[in-house]
Every structure is written in C-alpha cells, then in structure tokens.
Design a protein around this motif. Structure first.
Motif, short mmCIF file in Angstrom:
data_model
loop_
_atom_site.label_atom_id
_atom_site.label_comp_id
_atom_site.label_asym_id
_atom_site.label_seq_id
_atom_site.Cartn_x
_atom_site.Cartn_y
_atom_site.Cartn_z
N LEU A 15 10.65 -2.74 -9.44
CA LEU A 15 9.91 -3.00 -8.22
C LEU A 15 9.04 -1.78 -7.94
O LEU A 15 9.55 -0.68 -7.75
N VAL A 16 7.73 -2.01 -7.94
CA VAL A 16 6.76 -0.93 -7.71
C VAL A 16 6.13 -1.15 -6.35
O VAL A 16 5.50 -2.18 -6.11
N ILE A 74 4.78 -5.61 -8.87
CA ILE A 74 4.00 -4.60 -8.18
C ILE A 74 3.57 -5.14 -6.82
O ILE A 74 2.90 -6.18 -6.76
N VAL A 75 3.94 -4.43 -5.76
CA VAL A 75 3.62 -4.84 -4.40
C VAL A 75 2.75 -3.76 -3.76
O VAL A 75 3.19 -2.63 -3.57
N ALA A 91 -3.18 -1.73 -12.23
CA ALA A 91 -2.09 -2.70 -12.38
C ALA A 91 -2.50 -3.84 -13.30
O ALA A 91 -1.72 -4.28 -14.15
N LEU A 92 -3.73 -4.32 -13.17
CA LEU A 92 -4.20 -5.42 -14.00
C LEU A 92 -4.41 -5.01 -15.45
O LEU A 92 -4.46 -5.87 -16.34
N ALA A 93 -4.48 -3.73 -15.71
CA ALA A 93 -4.67 -3.24 -17.09
C ALA A 93 -3.38 -3.34 -17.91
O ALA A 93 -3.42 -3.22 -19.13
N ARG A 97 4.57 -8.20 -14.60
CA ARG A 97 5.02 -9.58 -14.45
C ARG A 97 4.42 -10.25 -13.23
O ARG A 97 4.06 -11.42 -13.24
N TRP A 98 4.28 -9.48 -12.14
CA TRP A 98 3.80 -10.04 -10.88
C TRP A 98 3.10 -8.94 -10.11
O TRP A 98 3.57 -7.80 -10.07
N ILE A 99 1.97 -9.28 -9.47
CA ILE A 99 1.22 -8.32 -8.66
C ILE A 99 0.89 -9.01 -7.34
O ILE A 99 0.38 -10.14 -7.34
N GLY A 100 1.16 -8.35 -6.22
CA GLY A 100 0.86 -8.92 -4.91
C GLY A 100 0.32 -7.87 -3.95
O GLY A 100 0.63 -6.69 -4.07
N VAL A 101 -0.47 -8.34 -2.99
CA VAL A 101 -1.05 -7.47 -1.96
C VAL A 101 -0.65 -8.02 -0.60
O VAL A 101 -0.85 -9.21 -0.32
N MET A 102 -0.12 -7.16 0.25
CA MET A 102 0.20 -7.57 1.61
C MET A 102 -1.07 -7.92 2.36
O MET A 102 -2.12 -7.36 2.10
#
Length: 174
Positions: A15-16, A74-75, A91-93, A97-102
């Motif tokens: 968890l990042v 990645i949050v 992060a996209l590089a 597994r999963w990337i999110g933005v609040m």
C-alpha cells in the motif's frame, strides 16, 4: 478468524500513500494492521511528520520500481498538490496493480489534465481510479482511509464489496 473459511493466501500486497496528507497517516496505520507492506511517498521530505513516518515500512521521495510493482496499490492522498502529475506519471511508468486519486466525483479530477499535458492517452489515464473508496459517505480523514482500505481489502480477497458496484435487480410489479 471470527468465523467462516480463511481466505486463500493472496501474498504480500504493498500500500503506497502518496503525499503526507492527513488521510495518509490513517491509511498507512490501518493498512499495516490489515497486512499490507506500507510505503509513504512524499517529494518534500520536510513535510513528513514522525507519526506518519512511523506507520510506514518505508519512506521515499518518489514512486519507484522497488515498491511500485504488480503487488502495489497506489493511493494519491492529495489531488491539489503541484506534484500530482509528476507522481502519477511515475506511478503509470510501473506495473502497479491499482492506482487511485482521492477527490469528489462531483468535479473533474485535476489528474486528467495533468496527465494529458504530459502526453498520456485516455487508456493510460483510465488506469487511474477516481473517486476511490467505498461509497459510505465518508468525510473525515479516518473515514476516507477506512473506505479506501475496505475497497482494497475486498478486492484483495476477491470479494464483491470492492470498487465495483453491481446493478440492483429491477423490481417488477405483481
């Protein structure tokens, strides 16, 4: 275990939390307790307070391949930071597994323009989830962290409580 069957071993997940925002401290604290390897990413290391750093298994100044692998969730915990586009590009590089933005679903996410201005196409931008977390009406940093983590745990355990919202059946009159 409270009751029922133990879930299949899903391996270690990372968890990042990107940016040392109030939500990050709760996310890292609860995430570690839930079995995640935790990493805080903060480009300005002077902003990292000892309490938040204490909840992280590692602290870094940028997203990098040592932890942004296929096990990483990645949050991004602050959508107003000027470094948003750079952190998401990093992060996209990698094969996170999963990337999110609040952020609120009522507004267009600032990450879209930040990524477009860096040359990312719609397919790459679609890898970034927004809003994040279960729709529980969360407002406080702790509630936002809990809703986000609950979705990640459900997804980790292959449960439908994750980020997918199934359509409710249509009721037909009798």
């Amino acid at each position: 275990m409270a009751h029922g069957d133990l879930p299949a071993d899903v391996g270690t997940r990372t968890l990042v939390a990107v940016f040392a925002a109030p939500v990050a401290a709760y996310l890292l604290h609860f995430g570690r307790d839930a079995g995640f390897h935790t990493v805080l990413v903060e480009p300005d290391l002077d902003l990292v307070d000892p309490l938040t750093a204490g909840y992280a298994d590692g602290v870094a100044s940028s997203v990098d391949p040592s932890f942004a692998d296929g096990t990483a969730d990645i949050v991004v915990c602050d959508h107003d930071r000027p470094e948003l586009g750079d952190m998401l590009a990093r992060a996209l590089a990698y094969p996170a597994r999963w990337i999110g933005v609040m952020g609120s679903p009522r507004h267009t996410g600032p990450h879209i323009e930040a990524l477009r201005s860096r040359g990312f196409d719609d397919e790459a931008i679609a890898r970034v989830h927004r809003p994040i977390g279960l729709n529980i009406g969360s407002h406080s940093p702790a509630e936002i962290a809990i809703s986000t983590l609950a979705g990640l745990i459900a997804d980790r355990n292959a449960r439908p409580g994750g980020f997918a919202y199934p359509q409710s059946p249509t009721l037909t009159p009798r």
